[in-house]
Motif scaffolding. Structure first.
Motif, PDB file in Angstrom:
ATOM      1  N   ILE A 144      65.918  -5.902-119.092  1.00  0.00           N
ATOM      2  CA  ILE A 144      67.296  -6.273-119.269  1.00  0.00           C
ATOM      3  C   ILE A 144      68.225  -5.065-119.406  1.00  0.00           C
ATOM      4  O   ILE A 144      69.258  -5.050-118.805  1.00  0.00           O
ATOM      5  N   LYS A 145      67.357  -3.929-119.659  1.00  0.00           N
ATOM      6  CA  LYS A 145      68.154  -2.688-119.931  1.00  0.00           C
ATOM      7  C   LYS A 145      68.596  -2.190-118.433  1.00  0.00           C
ATOM      8  O   LYS A 145      69.577  -1.518-118.440  1.00  0.00           O
ATOM      9  N   ASN A 146      67.782  -2.714-117.486  1.00  0.00           N
ATOM     10  CA  ASN A 146      68.041  -1.986-116.166  1.00  0.00           C
ATOM     11  C   ASN A 146      68.704  -2.938-115.166  1.00  0.00           C
ATOM     12  O   ASN A 146      69.031  -2.884-114.075  1.00  0.00           O
ATOM     13  N   SER A 147      69.242  -4.123-115.968  1.00  0.00           N
ATOM     14  CA  SER A 147      69.725  -4.972-115.052  1.00  0.00           C
ATOM     15  C   SER A 147      71.392  -4.692-114.731  1.00  0.00           C
ATOM     16  O   SER A 147      71.977  -3.896-115.421  1.00  0.00           O
ATOM     17  N   LYS A 148      71.669  -5.188-113.422  1.00  0.00           N
ATOM     18  CA  LYS A 148      72.909  -4.919-113.028  1.00  0.00           C
ATOM     19  C   LYS A 148      73.798  -6.005-113.674  1.00  0.00           C
ATOM     20  O   LYS A 148      75.086  -5.844-113.344  1.00  0.00           O
ATOM     21  N   VAL A 149      73.568  -7.305-114.037  1.00  0.00           N
ATOM     22  CA  VAL A 149      74.346  -8.357-114.427  1.00  0.00           C
ATOM     23  C   VAL A 149      74.516  -7.962-116.130  1.00  0.00           C
ATOM     24  O   VAL A 149      75.556  -8.043-116.629  1.00  0.00           O
ATOM     25  N   ILE A 150      73.727  -7.952-116.762  1.00  0.00           N
ATOM     26  CA  ILE A 150      73.412  -7.914-118.173  1.00  0.00           C
ATOM     27  C   ILE A 150      73.673  -6.613-118.717  1.00  0.00           C
ATOM     28  O   ILE A 150      72.885  -5.482-118.432  1.00  0.00           O
ATOM     29  N   SER A 151      75.069  -6.456-119.332  1.00  0.00           N
ATOM     30  CA  SER A 151      75.220  -4.908-119.694  1.00  0.00           C
ATOM     31  C   SER A 151      74.798  -4.912-121.212  1.00  0.00           C
ATOM     32  O   SER A 151      74.448  -3.475-121.748  1.00  0.00           O
ATOM     33  N   PHE A 218      78.549  -7.935-116.217  1.00  0.00           N
ATOM     34  CA  PHE A 218      79.051  -7.192-115.138  1.00  0.00           C
ATOM     35  C   PHE A 218      79.876  -6.013-115.619  1.00  0.00           C
ATOM     36  O   PHE A 218      81.049  -6.041-115.646  1.00  0.00           O
ATOM     37  N   ARG A 219      79.156  -5.103-116.072  1.00  0.00           N
ATOM     38  CA  ARG A 219      79.713  -3.806-116.863  1.00  0.00           C
ATOM     39  C   ARG A 219      80.801  -4.021-117.856  1.00  0.00           C
ATOM     40  O   ARG A 219      82.038  -3.575-117.823  1.00  0.00           O
ATOM     41  N   ASN A 220      80.796  -5.015-118.717  1.00  0.00           N
ATOM     42  CA  ASN A 220      81.479  -5.347-119.870  1.00  0.00           C
ATOM     43  C   ASN A 220      82.564  -6.149-119.305  1.00  0.00           C
ATOM     44  O   ASN A 220      83.627  -6.037-120.239  1.00  0.00           O
ATOM     45  N   ARG A 221      82.662  -6.500-118.133  1.00  0.00           N
ATOM     46  CA  ARG A 221      83.850  -7.533-117.802  1.00  0.00           C
ATOM     47  C   ARG A 221      83.916  -8.725-118.395  1.00  0.00           C
ATOM     48  O   ARG A 221      85.160  -9.340-118.787  1.00  0.00           O
ATOM     49  N   VAL A 222      82.805  -9.436-118.706  1.00  0.00           N
ATOM     50  CA  VAL A 222      82.697 -10.636-119.420  1.00  0.00           C
ATOM     51  C   VAL A 222      82.098 -10.441-120.818  1.00  0.00           C
ATOM     52  O   VAL A 222      80.790  -9.999-120.731  1.00  0.00           O
ATOM     53  N   ASN A 223      82.764 -10.767-121.605  1.00  0.00           N
ATOM     54  CA  ASN A 223      81.923 -10.573-123.051  1.00  0.00           C
ATOM     55  C   ASN A 223      81.993 -11.901-123.954  1.00  0.00           C
ATOM     56  O   ASN A 223      82.967 -12.561-123.962  1.00  0.00           O
ATOM     57  N   ILE A 224      80.916 -12.224-124.257  1.00  0.00           N
ATOM     58  CA  ILE A 224      80.697 -13.565-125.116  1.00  0.00           C
ATOM     59  C   ILE A 224      80.037 -13.397-126.167  1.00  0.00           C
ATOM     60  O   ILE A 224      79.019 -12.462-126.358  1.00  0.00           O
ATOM     61  N   GLU A 225      80.596 -14.033-127.295  1.00  0.00           N
ATOM     62  CA  GLU A 225      79.983 -13.965-128.694  1.00  0.00           C
ATOM     63  C   GLU A 225      79.828 -15.579-129.235  1.00  0.00           C
ATOM     64  O   GLU A 225      80.752 -16.334-128.879  1.00  0.00           O
ATOM     65  N   ALA A 226      79.002 -15.948-129.718  1.00  0.00           N
ATOM     66  CA  ALA A 226      78.634 -17.088-130.209  1.00  0.00           C
ATOM     67  C   ALA A 226      77.931 -17.048-131.840  1.00  0.00           C
ATOM     68  O   ALA A 226      77.054 -16.270-131.860  1.00  0.00           O
ATOM     69  N   THR A 227      78.298 -17.952-132.662  1.00  0.00           N
ATOM     70  CA  THR A 227      77.776 -17.772-134.041  1.00  0.00           C
ATOM     71  C   THR A 227      77.701 -19.243-134.396  1.00  0.00           C
ATOM     72  O   THR A 227      78.753 -20.094-134.235  1.00  0.00           O
ATOM     73  N   ALA A 228      76.801 -19.607-135.089  1.00  0.00           N
ATOM     74  CA  ALA A 228      76.541 -20.954-136.038  1.00  0.00           C
ATOM     75  C   ALA A 228      76.194 -20.702-137.226  1.00  0.00           C
ATOM     76  O   ALA A 228      75.515 -19.592-137.539  1.00  0.00           O
ATOM     77  N   TYR A 229      76.772 -21.278-138.349  1.00  0.00           N
ATOM     78  CA  TYR A 229      76.788 -20.965-139.822  1.00  0.00           C
ATOM     79  C   TYR A 229      76.921 -22.450-140.573  1.00  0.00           C
ATOM     80  O   TYR A 229      77.289 -23.191-140.289  1.00  0.00           O
ATOM     81  N   THR A 230      76.286 -21.983-141.725  1.00  0.00           N
ATOM     82  CA  THR A 230      76.600 -22.820-143.013  1.00  0.00           C
ATOM     83  C   THR A 230      76.961 -22.125-144.251  1.00  0.00           C
ATOM     84  O   THR A 230      76.635 -20.882-144.319  1.00  0.00           O
ATOM     85  N   GLU A 264      81.218 -20.884-133.690  1.00  0.00           N
ATOM     86  CA  GLU A 264      82.367 -20.159-133.333  1.00  0.00           C
ATOM     87  C   GLU A 264      81.930 -19.633-132.003  1.00  0.00           C
ATOM     88  O   GLU A 264      80.898 -18.973-131.732  1.00  0.00           O
ATOM     89  N   PHE A 265      82.899 -19.413-131.128  1.00  0.00           N
ATOM     90  CA  PHE A 265      82.641 -18.942-129.633  1.00  0.00           C
ATOM     91  C   PHE A 265      83.858 -17.737-129.304  1.00  0.00           C
ATOM     92  O   PHE A 265      85.236 -18.281-129.784  1.00  0.00           O
ATOM     93  N   ASP A 266      83.699 -16.959-128.913  1.00  0.00           N
ATOM     94  CA  ASP A 266      84.504 -15.819-128.482  1.00  0.00           C
ATOM     95  C   ASP A 266      84.357 -15.347-127.128  1.00  0.00           C
ATOM     96  O   ASP A 266      83.329 -14.940-126.686  1.00  0.00           O
ATOM     97  N   LEU A 267      85.223 -15.572-126.249  1.00  0.00           N
ATOM     98  CA  LEU A 267      85.191 -15.050-124.869  1.00  0.00           C
ATOM     99  C   LEU A 267      86.316 -14.011-124.609  1.00  0.00           C
ATOM    100  O   LEU A 267      87.293 -14.254-124.631  1.00  0.00           O
ATOM    101  N   ARG A 268      86.017 -12.844-123.979  1.00  0.00           N
ATOM    102  CA  ARG A 268      86.885 -12.005-123.536  1.00  0.00           C
ATOM    103  C   ARG A 268      86.558 -11.545-121.998  1.00  0.00           C
ATOM    104  O   ARG A 268      85.429 -11.098-121.647  1.00  0.00           O
ATOM    105  N   LEU A 269      87.634 -11.661-121.072  1.00  0.00           N
ATOM    106  CA  LEU A 269      87.574 -11.329-119.700  1.00  0.00           C
ATOM    107  C   LEU A 269      88.511 -10.188-119.615  1.00  0.00           C
ATOM    108  O   LEU A 269      89.610 -10.138-119.508  1.00  0.00           O
ATOM    109  N   THR A 270      87.774  -9.089-119.403  1.00  0.00           N
ATOM    110  CA  THR A 270      88.629  -7.739-119.326  1.00  0.00           C
ATOM    111  C   THR A 270      88.038  -6.739-118.142  1.00  0.00           C
ATOM    112  O   THR A 270      87.080  -6.061-118.312  1.00  0.00           O
ATOM    113  N   PRO A 271      88.710  -6.913-117.119  1.00  0.00           N
ATOM    114  CA  PRO A 271      89.917  -7.740-116.919  1.00  0.00           C
ATOM    115  C   PRO A 271      89.487  -9.010-116.145  1.00  0.00           C
ATOM    116  O   PRO A 271      88.380  -8.995-115.512  1.00  0.00           O
TER     117      PRO A 271
END
Length: 539
Positions: A144-151, A218-230, A264-271
Motif C-alpha cells: 500500500i505504501k508503494n501504491s500509485k493509487v492509494i496515498s 490519486f495523490r490526495n485528490r480523492v479523500n474519503i472518510e467513513a464512520t459508524a457510531y453508537t 457519517e461519510f465525508d468526500l473531498r475532491l481537490t481538485p
C-alpha cells in the motif's frame, strides 16, 4: 386624569470567574515504542450577584430615583456560586509510527449536583474514561505504501464515556418569589415556581462506540472518510409535564435514556476538475442518524415534555402525539355514509418525530485566476413539523390554501371509506354536507391534529460568495506598504425548497428553544436573506 404615572427601575449586576490549570507531560522512547503521558488538574469558580429595585408610582414625575416612590418598592436579589474541579490524564503509545493507542480519563467534582449548605462529596464526583486506537495501513503494509493509487489509508476505532451536568447554578431548590400585590403593608406573600426540582440528580452520561476509516487516492485528490457510531445516553435531565394539582406544572427529572446510531461519510475532491487556470473543488458530507428511547423512569413508558412532544419507550426522541381521524384497517378515513363527514378520534397517538434522519451538506469552490466563487447547500430529511398553531386559525378564517382548494364547496373527503352494512368500501361519491365554514371551523377539521403534521424536509442554498484578489501590481505606488487587497460579496439563505405538503413555514424555525421542537406559531419571524460585502487589506 389620564396622565401617565412615572416609573423607575434600577439594578446592578456583577460577575466573576476564577480559573486555573496545571498539567505536566512526560515523553519516553523505548525501542520501537513512543510513550507520551499528560496529567493535570483544573479549577473554575463562577460568582454572580444581581440586585434590582423598581417602582411604578413616583411622587415626583421628573425625579427618576427610587427614593421618590409611593408605597412599597419592587425589589429582587440573587447570589450564585458554582465550582468545578477536574483531574485529567492521557497516555499515548505509538509503535513504528503506524500503530497508535491512546487512553484518557477525567474525574470531575461539580458543585451543581448538591445544595451549597449540604455538600455531599459522594454525590458530586464522577469519572469518565476513554480509549481509541488507529492503524496507518499505508505505512504498515509496503504494497500500500508503494501504491500509485492509494496515498493514505487509516483504520480507527474508539470507545469513550463523557459526563455532563445539565443543571443551572444552585438549581436544586424549589424557590419562592414574592406574590402579586405583596408585600402589602406588614404582610408578605410568596409563591413557588412552576418547576418541581429534586434534592439530588445524577450526571448525564454518554457512552460512545466508533469505528471508521480514512482513505486518500490519486495523490490526495480523492479523500474519503467513513464512520459508524453508537451513543448510549443515560439519565438525561429533562423537564416533563406534571399534574397541576401538586402545585407544579412540570418537573425536572433524570427521566430519559436513549440510544443514537449513525453513519457519517465525508468526500473531498481537490481538485474535482483542473483545466488551465480553472480549479473546481467539491466537498460533500452525509450523515444518517436515528435514535430510540430505551428507558424512562421506573413504571413509566412515556412522558410529555410539552409542545406536543413526547419521550416514548421504543420510539425516536422526540415524538409527536396527536389526534387523528378514525380510520379503517387500510388507513382510510371513515366517513358517515349520510353526511360524508369524518369523525375525530380523541385519543392521541404517536405521529412523526422532530429530529431529521438525513443530513447532507455540499460545498463547491470554483477558482479562476484571482476570482473565487463559492456555494454551500444543505439538505435535511426525515423529520416532521406541526403547523396547527398557524393552520387552525387560517382554516377557521377561510384564508388557507386547504380551505380554498375546493372553492369552499362540499367535496368527497380524500382517501376515505364508509360502512356499507357488511364492510368498509372506498368512498368516491358521498360528498360532505358542507365545504365551507361549518366544516373548516368545527371540530371535524381543526381538532384532527394530523391535518397540520407535514414533512420537515428542505433544501437550502446557505451561501454564495464571490471573492476577488486584486492584482498586487495595482498598488505598486504604495512601495509595498499594501501587500494584498481582497473584495468579497456574499449572500446567505438565498433559496429554500420545501415539499408541497409544507405550505406554512421554514422548518428550522420553532416556537421554543428547548427540547420540544418542531412546532410553529403565528409569531414566528420569517426567514431572511442576508447580503454583505467586505474589503480586506493586507499590510
Amino acid at each position: 386624569s389620564g396622565d401617565l404615572v412615572a416609573q423607575v427601575a434600577d439594578g446592578i449586576s456583577t460577575s466573576s470567574r476564577i480559573s486555573s490549570e496545571f498539567f505536566a507531560t512526560a515523553r519516553k522512547k523505548v525501542g520501537s515504542f513512543d510513550f507520551n503521558l499528560l496529567v493535570g488538574q483544573s479549577f473554575r469558580e463562577e460568582n454572580s450577584k444581581n440586585i434590582n429595585v423598581s417602582s411604578n408610582n413616583l411622587a415626583f414625575p421628573t425625579l427618576f430615583n427610587i427614593i421618590g416612590r409611593k408605597g412599597e418598592p419592587g425589589a429582587s436579589e440573587s447570589n450564585l456560586k458554582a465550582r468545578l474541579m477536574r483531574f485529567f490524564g492521557k497516555l499515548s503509545i505509538g509503535y513504528n509510527n503506524w500503530a497508535f493507542l491512546e487512553g484518557t480519563a477525567s474525574y470531575d467534582v461539580n458543585s451543581r449536583l448538591a445544595y451549597f449548605y449540604d455538600f455531599d462529596f459522594n454525590a458530586i464526583n464522577f469519572f469518565y474514561p476513554g480509549v481509541n486506537a488507529s492503524i496507518l495501513l499505508s505505512e504498515a503494509i509496503p504494497a500500500i505504501k508503494n501504491s500509485k493509487v492509494i496515498s493514505y489509508l487509516k483504520l480507527r476505532g474508539a470507545i469513550s464515556k463523557t459526563g455532563n451536568v445539565n443543571l443551572g447554578i444552585q438549581a436544586l431548590e424549589n424557590t419562592y418569589g414574592l406574590g402579586g400585590g405583596f408585600p402589602y403593608g406588614s404582610l408578605v406573600g410568596y409563591t413557588s415556581g412552576n418547576v418541581l426540582r429534586l434534592p439530588r440528580y445524577t450526571p448525564e452520561f454518554v457512552k460512545n462506540n466508533e469505528l471508521g476509516f480514512e482513505l486518500s487516492l490519486f495523490r490526495n485528490r480523492v479523500n474519503i472518510e467513513a464512520t459508524a457510531y453508537t451513543q448510549d445516553n443515560t439519565d438525561q435531565i429533562v423537564q416533563v409535564q406534571y399534574s397541576g394539582s401538586t402545585g407544579f406544572t412540570s418537573a425536572l427529572l433524570n427521566a430519559a435514556s436513549f440510544e443514537n446510531k449513525g453513519l457519517e461519510f465525508d468526500l473531498r475532491l481537490t481538485p474535482l476538475v483542473k483545466l488551465g487556470d480553472v480549479n473546481i473543488d467539491f466537498k460533500a458530507n452525509y450523515t444518517y442518524q436515528t435514535n430510540e428511547v430505551t428507558k424512562i423512569i421506573e413504571g413509566v413508558d412515556q412522558l410529555g415534555i410539552g409542545n406536543g412532544n413526547y419521550v416514548i419507550v421504543g420510539q425516536p426522541a422526540y415524538t409527536f402525539q396527536l389526534t387523528d381521524y378514525i380510520r379503517d384497517d387500510q388507513g382510510r378515513v371513515i366517513v358517515n355514509p349520510t353526511t360524508g363527514l369524518p369523525t375525530v378520534d380523541p385519543t392521541i397517538k404517536p405521529f412523526g418525530h422532530t429530529q431529521p434522519n438525513h443530513l447532507l451538506g455540499l460545498n463547491l469552490t470554483v477558482t479562476w485566476k484571482d476570482l473565487t466563487l463559492g456555494a454551500v447547500a444543505d439538505y435535511r430529511g426525515g423529520a416532521q413539523i406541526y403547523t396547527g398553531n398557524i393552520g387552525t386559525g387560517m382554516d377557521f378564517s377561510g384564508i388557507s390554501k386547504r380551505s380554498g382548494q375546493n372553492g369552499r364547496q362540499p367535496f368527497v373527503f380524500p382517501n376515505s371509506s364508509y360502512w356499507d352494512g357488511s364492510k368498509y368500501v372506498a368512498n368516491t361519491n358521498i360528498y360532505m354536507i358542507s365545504g365551507g365554514y361549518n366544516f373548516w371551523s368545527q371540530a371535524v377539521n381543526t381538532s384532527a391534529n394530523t391535518n397540520y403534521l407535514v414533512s420537515g424536509d428542505f433544501w437550502k442554498i446557505r451561501e454564495i460568495s464571490l471573492s476577488w484578489n486584486m492584482p498586487t501590481k495595482w498598488f505598486g505606488f504604495t512601495k509595498n506598504a499594501i501587500k494584498g487587497v481582497n473584495l468579497t460579496v456574499s449572500g446567505r439563505n438565498l433559496f429554500m425548497f420545501l415539499p408541497s405538503t409544507n405550505e406554512w413555514y421554514d422548518p428550522e424555525f420553532a416556537n421554543t428553544t428547548g427540547n420540544a421542537q418542531g412546532v410553529a406559531s403565528l409569531d414566528n419571524t420569517p426567514p431572511t436573506r442576508i447580503f454583505g460585502a467586505s474589503l480586506n487589506v493586507t499590510l
